[in-house]
Structure formats: structure tokens, C-alpha cells
Scaffold this motif. Structure first.
Motif, mmCIF file in Angstrom:
data_model
loop_
_atom_site.group_PDB
_atom_site.id
_atom_site.type_symbol
_atom_site.label_atom_id
_atom_site.label_comp_id
_atom_site.label_asym_id
_atom_site.label_seq_id
_atom_site.Cartn_x
_atom_site.Cartn_y
_atom_site.Cartn_z
ATOM 1 N N GLN A 5 0.746 -1.378 -0.091
ATOM 2 C CA GLN A 5 -0.081 -0.208 0.079
ATOM 3 C C GLN A 5 0.898 1.226 -0.041
ATOM 4 O O GLN A 5 0.571 2.526 -0.614
ATOM 5 C CB GLN A 5 -0.774 -0.144 1.546
ATOM 6 N N LYS A 6 2.049 1.255 0.442
ATOM 7 C CA LYS A 6 2.943 2.263 0.637
ATOM 8 C C LYS A 6 3.899 2.396 -0.643
ATOM 9 O O LYS A 6 4.652 3.522 -0.779
ATOM 10 C CB LYS A 6 4.091 2.110 1.802
ATOM 11 N N GLY A 7 3.764 1.639 -1.550
ATOM 12 C CA GLY A 7 4.266 1.676 -2.905
ATOM 13 C C GLY A 7 5.617 0.858 -2.890
ATOM 14 O O GLY A 7 6.340 1.038 -3.872
ATOM 15 N N VAL A 8 6.010 0.196 -1.761
ATOM 16 C CA VAL A 8 6.997 -0.564 -1.944
ATOM 17 C C VAL A 8 6.894 -1.814 -2.808
ATOM 18 O O VAL A 8 6.035 -2.610 -2.835
ATOM 19 C CB VAL A 8 7.450 -1.208 -0.431
ATOM 20 N N LEU A 9 7.999 -1.930 -3.816
ATOM 21 C CA LEU A 9 8.115 -3.166 -4.772
ATOM 22 C C LEU A 9 8.537 -4.307 -4.313
ATOM 23 O O LEU A 9 9.741 -4.111 -3.721
ATOM 24 C CB LEU A 9 8.411 -2.768 -5.880
ATOM 25 N N TYR A 10 8.194 -5.565 -4.565
ATOM 26 C CA TYR A 10 8.889 -6.921 -4.168
ATOM 27 C C TYR A 10 9.055 -7.537 -5.296
ATOM 28 O O TYR A 10 7.772 -8.046 -5.990
ATOM 29 C CB TYR A 10 8.318 -7.502 -3.042
ATOM 30 N N THR A 11 9.973 -8.128 -5.674
ATOM 31 C CA THR A 11 10.010 -9.059 -6.965
ATOM 32 C C THR A 11 10.459 -10.318 -6.589
ATOM 33 O O THR A 11 11.635 -10.528 -5.971
ATOM 34 C CB THR A 11 11.190 -8.430 -8.034
ATOM 35 N N GLY A 12 10.023 -11.564 -7.155
ATOM 36 C CA GLY A 12 10.150 -12.772 -6.800
ATOM 37 C C GLY A 12 9.671 -13.755 -7.828
ATOM 38 O O GLY A 12 8.863 -13.120 -8.788
ATOM 39 N N ILE A 13 10.019 -15.188 -7.880
ATOM 40 C CA ILE A 13 9.275 -16.023 -8.769
ATOM 41 C C ILE A 13 8.360 -16.961 -7.810
ATOM 42 O O ILE A 13 8.717 -17.189 -6.668
ATOM 43 C CB ILE A 13 10.396 -16.678 -9.481
ATOM 44 N N ALA A 14 7.242 -17.461 -8.521
ATOM 45 C CA ALA A 14 6.583 -18.529 -8.042
ATOM 46 C C ALA A 14 5.833 -19.277 -9.394
ATOM 47 O O ALA A 14 5.599 -18.748 -10.289
ATOM 48 C CB ALA A 14 5.472 -17.586 -7.228
ATOM 49 N N ILE A 15 5.676 -20.494 -9.038
ATOM 50 C CA ILE A 15 4.893 -21.188 -9.916
ATOM 51 C C ILE A 15 3.344 -20.785 -9.866
ATOM 52 O O ILE A 15 2.614 -21.057 -10.959
ATOM 53 C CB ILE A 15 4.877 -22.904 -9.327
ATOM 54 N N ASP A 16 2.866 -20.580 -8.623
ATOM 55 C CA ASP A 16 1.532 -19.955 -8.617
ATOM 56 C C ASP A 16 1.432 -18.626 -7.917
ATOM 57 O O ASP A 16 1.458 -18.604 -6.440
ATOM 58 C CB ASP A 16 0.676 -21.011 -7.676
ATOM 59 N N PRO A 17 1.367 -17.648 -8.704
ATOM 60 C CA PRO A 17 1.635 -16.287 -8.217
ATOM 61 C C PRO A 17 0.487 -15.889 -7.273
ATOM 62 O O PRO A 17 0.588 -15.231 -6.228
ATOM 63 C CB PRO A 17 1.482 -15.180 -9.324
ATOM 64 N N ASP A 18 -0.855 -16.400 -7.500
ATOM 65 C CA ASP A 18 -1.950 -15.880 -6.497
ATOM 66 C C ASP A 18 -1.479 -16.818 -5.113
ATOM 67 O O ASP A 18 -1.831 -16.330 -4.030
ATOM 68 C CB ASP A 18 -3.116 -16.483 -7.072
ATOM 69 N N GLN A 19 -0.906 -18.009 -5.103
ATOM 70 C CA GLN A 19 -0.706 -18.625 -3.676
ATOM 71 C C GLN A 19 0.307 -18.047 -3.212
ATOM 72 O O GLN A 19 0.431 -17.777 -2.080
ATOM 73 C CB GLN A 19 -0.514 -20.271 -4.023
ATOM 74 N N ARG A 20 1.512 -17.477 -3.805
ATOM 75 C CA ARG A 20 2.491 -16.701 -3.389
ATOM 76 C C ARG A 20 1.939 -15.437 -2.744
ATOM 77 O O ARG A 20 2.641 -15.163 -1.532
ATOM 78 C CB ARG A 20 3.557 -16.776 -4.351
ATOM 79 N N LEU A 21 1.091 -14.707 -3.187
ATOM 80 C CA LEU A 21 0.565 -13.563 -2.827
ATOM 81 C C LEU A 21 -0.077 -13.731 -1.386
ATOM 82 O O LEU A 21 0.292 -12.834 -0.602
ATOM 83 C CB LEU A 21 -0.273 -13.021 -3.843
ATOM 84 N N ARG A 22 -0.743 -14.848 -1.383
ATOM 85 C CA ARG A 22 -1.584 -15.267 -0.084
ATOM 86 C C ARG A 22 -0.592 -15.401 1.032
ATOM 87 O O ARG A 22 -0.751 -15.064 2.148
ATOM 88 C CB ARG A 22 -2.405 -16.455 -0.211
ATOM 89 N N ARG A 23 0.627 -15.811 0.738
ATOM 90 C CA ARG A 23 1.669 -16.310 1.623
ATOM 91 C C ARG A 23 2.244 -15.089 2.029
ATOM 92 O O ARG A 23 2.402 -14.660 3.183
ATOM 93 C CB ARG A 23 2.790 -17.156 1.022
ATOM 94 N N HIS A 24 2.669 -14.139 0.924
ATOM 95 C CA HIS A 24 3.010 -12.610 1.351
ATOM 96 C C HIS A 24 2.257 -12.000 2.301
ATOM 97 O O HIS A 24 2.724 -11.260 3.216
ATOM 98 C CB HIS A 24 3.726 -11.979 0.333
ATOM 99 N N ASN A 25 1.066 -12.165 2.022
ATOM 100 C CA ASN A 25 -0.248 -11.545 2.892
ATOM 101 C C ASN A 25 -0.567 -11.979 4.250
ATOM 102 O O ASN A 25 -1.399 -11.449 4.888
ATOM 103 C CB ASN A 25 -1.480 -11.040 1.974
ATOM 104 N N GLY A 26 0.140 -13.195 4.408
ATOM 105 C CA GLY A 26 -0.044 -13.776 5.719
ATOM 106 C C GLY A 26 -1.266 -14.644 5.889
ATOM 107 O O GLY A 26 -1.697 -15.337 6.981
ATOM 108 N N GLU A 27 -1.895 -15.071 4.873
ATOM 109 C CA GLU A 27 -3.101 -15.951 4.663
ATOM 110 C C GLU A 27 -2.710 -16.964 4.803
ATOM 111 O O GLU A 27 -3.904 -18.077 5.050
ATOM 112 C CB GLU A 27 -3.934 -15.460 3.494
ATOM 113 N N VAL A 28 -1.632 -17.512 4.250
ATOM 114 C CA VAL A 28 -1.109 -18.856 4.155
ATOM 115 C C VAL A 28 0.221 -18.853 4.805
ATOM 116 O O VAL A 28 0.991 -17.939 4.507
ATOM 117 C CB VAL A 28 -1.100 -19.466 2.791
ATOM 118 N N LYS A 29 0.775 -19.880 5.574
ATOM 119 C CA LYS A 29 2.011 -19.849 6.143
ATOM 120 C C LYS A 29 3.203 -19.902 4.958
ATOM 121 O O LYS A 29 3.003 -20.567 4.032
ATOM 122 C CB LYS A 29 2.317 -21.292 7.155
#
Length: 74
Positions: A5-29
Motif C-alpha cells: 500500500q505504501k508503494g514498496v515493490l517486491y520481485t520474486g518467482i513463483a509457480i502459482d503467483p496467487d498462492q504466493r501472494l496469499r503467503r506474502h499477505n499472511g493468509e497462508v504460512k
């Protein structure tokens, strides 16, 4: 690439971007320590599909860009 929300960018790789996003947001371990602050994160840019090797190379190339160039990707 995800953005906080503050405009900080994070770059990474993932097989499933939606699943990885849930991890970054703390919804999934899991998720990177760097993304624990600044939640919620949202996906702003996706490339692919790429092989793992190609994805790692592209990730490194994107991380080397200045923020202004990263913003131009999306």
C-alpha cells in the motif's frame, strides 16, 4: 512483482503467483520476511511462463532496475 500500500515493490518467482501472494499477505504460512510489513500486497506485474532458470535470470534483471524502470513494466 507485488506492491504494498505504501508503494514498496517486491520481485520474486513463483509457480502459482496467487498462492504466493496469499503467503506474502499472511493468509497462508510462508512468505518472505521482507513482505511481513506493508501488508496488504497486490500483484502488479507477472511474466511467464518461464523455465526456472529463465525466471531466476529475469528476476535478477528486474531487481537490478531502478524503481522508475520497474514502474514502467506495469
Amino acid at each position: 512483482m507485488i506492491q504494498s500500500q505504501k508503494g514498496v515493490l517486491y520481485t520474486g518467482i513463483a509457480i502459482d503467483p496467487d498462492q504466493r501472494l496469499r503467503r506474502h499477505n499472511g493468509e497462508v504460512k510462508g512468505g518472505a520476511k521482507a513482505t511481513r510489513g506493508g501488508r496488504p500486497w497486490g500483484i502488479v506485474y507477472v511474466e511467464g511462463p518461464l523455465t526456472h532458470s529463465m525466471a531466476l535470470k529475469r528476476e535478477a534483471a528486474i531487481k537490478a532496475l531502478p524503481k522508475a524502470k520497474k514502474l514502467q513494466l506495469f
